[in-house]
Design an enzyme around this catalytic site. Sequence first.
Site, mmCIF file in Angstrom:
data_model
loop_
_atom_site.group_PDB
_atom_site.id
_atom_site.type_symbol
_atom_site.label_atom_id
_atom_site.label_comp_id
_atom_site.label_asym_id
_atom_site.label_seq_id
_atom_site.Cartn_x
_atom_site.Cartn_y
_atom_site.Cartn_z
ATOM 1 N N ARG A 193 -23.265 5.900 -7.311
ATOM 2 C CA ARG A 193 -22.506 5.649 -6.391
ATOM 3 C C ARG A 193 -21.382 4.863 -6.526
ATOM 4 O O ARG A 193 -20.249 4.943 -5.627
ATOM 5 C CB ARG A 193 -23.724 4.629 -5.815
ATOM 6 C CG ARG A 193 -22.394 4.086 -4.052
ATOM 7 C CD ARG A 193 -23.352 4.905 -3.439
ATOM 8 N NE ARG A 193 -21.961 5.580 -2.858
ATOM 9 C CZ ARG A 193 -22.311 7.010 -2.804
ATOM 10 N NH1 ARG A 193 -23.460 6.959 -2.159
ATOM 11 N NH2 ARG A 193 -21.087 7.657 -1.650
ATOM 12 N N LYS A 227 -1.219 -3.221 3.192
ATOM 13 C CA LYS A 227 -2.440 -3.640 3.843
ATOM 14 C C LYS A 227 -3.650 -2.833 3.080
ATOM 15 O O LYS A 227 -3.120 -1.604 3.050
ATOM 16 C CB LYS A 227 -1.953 -2.851 5.607
ATOM 17 C CG LYS A 227 -1.536 -4.325 6.044
ATOM 18 C CD LYS A 227 -0.745 -3.342 7.141
ATOM 19 C CE LYS A 227 -0.200 -4.045 8.171
ATOM 20 N NZ LYS A 227 0.127 -3.281 9.355
ATOM 21 N N LYS A 244 10.758 -11.382 7.385
ATOM 22 C CA LYS A 244 9.644 -10.690 8.361
ATOM 23 C C LYS A 244 10.577 -11.487 9.207
ATOM 24 O O LYS A 244 10.900 -13.248 9.922
ATOM 25 C CB LYS A 244 8.007 -10.752 7.955
ATOM 26 C CG LYS A 244 8.089 -9.603 6.768
ATOM 27 C CD LYS A 244 6.410 -9.786 6.824
ATOM 28 C CE LYS A 244 6.172 -9.238 7.651
ATOM 29 N NZ LYS A 244 5.979 -6.827 7.419
ATOM 30 N N GLU A 262 13.355 -7.894 8.557
ATOM 31 C CA GLU A 262 12.503 -6.732 9.568
ATOM 32 C C GLU A 262 13.166 -7.177 10.645
ATOM 33 O O GLU A 262 13.629 -8.435 10.658
ATOM 34 C CB GLU A 262 11.465 -7.162 9.790
ATOM 35 C CG GLU A 262 10.177 -7.031 10.836
ATOM 36 C CD GLU A 262 8.640 -7.554 11.081
ATOM 37 O OE1 GLU A 262 8.212 -6.708 10.211
ATOM 38 O OE2 GLU A 262 8.983 -8.476 11.360
ATOM 39 N N ASP A 313 11.783 -2.522 13.133
ATOM 40 C CA ASP A 313 9.907 -2.830 13.794
ATOM 41 C C ASP A 313 9.108 -2.295 15.078
ATOM 42 O O ASP A 313 9.846 -2.744 16.306
ATOM 43 C CB ASP A 313 9.303 -4.604 13.652
ATOM 44 C CG ASP A 313 7.415 -4.679 13.384
ATOM 45 O OD1 ASP A 313 7.388 -3.567 12.981
ATOM 46 O OD2 ASP A 313 7.697 -5.651 14.056
#
Length: 276
Positions: free
Chosen positions: A97, A132, A164, A194, A215
């Site tokens: 597994r 992410k 950002k 950004e 963005d």
Amino acid sequence: MNSYLIKDIVRRALEEDLGAGDITSDSILKESFTTEAVFLAKSPGVIAGLPVVAEVWRQLDPELSFIPLVKDGDAVLRGVEIAKVSGPVKPILAGERVALNFLQRLSGIATKTAQLVKLVEGYQVKVVDTRKTTPGLRLLEKYAVVQGGGRNHRYNLADAALIKDNHIAACGSISEAVKRTRAAIPHTMTIEVEVENELQVREAIDAKADLIMLDNMSPTQMRAMVKLINGRAIVEASGNIDESTIKEVAATGVDIISSGAITHSVNALDISLDIR
């Protein structure tokens, strides 16, 4: 991939899955039983993660023989044998597994990346990942992106400066954020900003940002911003870009297209491990 870090990731995965031991195999199988098992592709895709699977078997039983039949980065069709493992049956079943979890997920990422890369063939643009990723698995997932033909964005927060929207809001302006960042970082490090509109693009240009991330802009807006930037910074497109939009985005002239979906929203490639 760093072999030491792979060992640690695999060790934790085995500890999680084995617990106190494989009670089923321990109950019905003798230690002397040996066998051969084959990893079989049950759907087409790009393979990634074979060195990780090899580490699973090394940690469970050094006597196991693991033989890859393809290489990471290879595209396979349904029905292709990917690898074989042979030796004592109990450690093979104990690691089944965990080995499949790694191989299926990483191959899913490589496959998704390869699909996007193929869609932008002919354009001078790179498809890159983001941060992410699955907590604890970033090293492996970014490796899978490369096996699919993509590139890696920064690995962690220390790799490069990326200013950002929340940084800008907290600092007060793009120009001030860039000024403070440039005064603090090494001279070899880049600064990316950004932006969400033309006013911010102009401010980022004036601040001499090395990269400008557009963005969630439309392709029409992106095309205009690429023309405005005119080579004064590397241009990255980001935000909800998928198979249906990536080619149009590439045609705007951006240098980089980043996609969080290639790591956070992929389907695992269908692979089985069958004992012969």
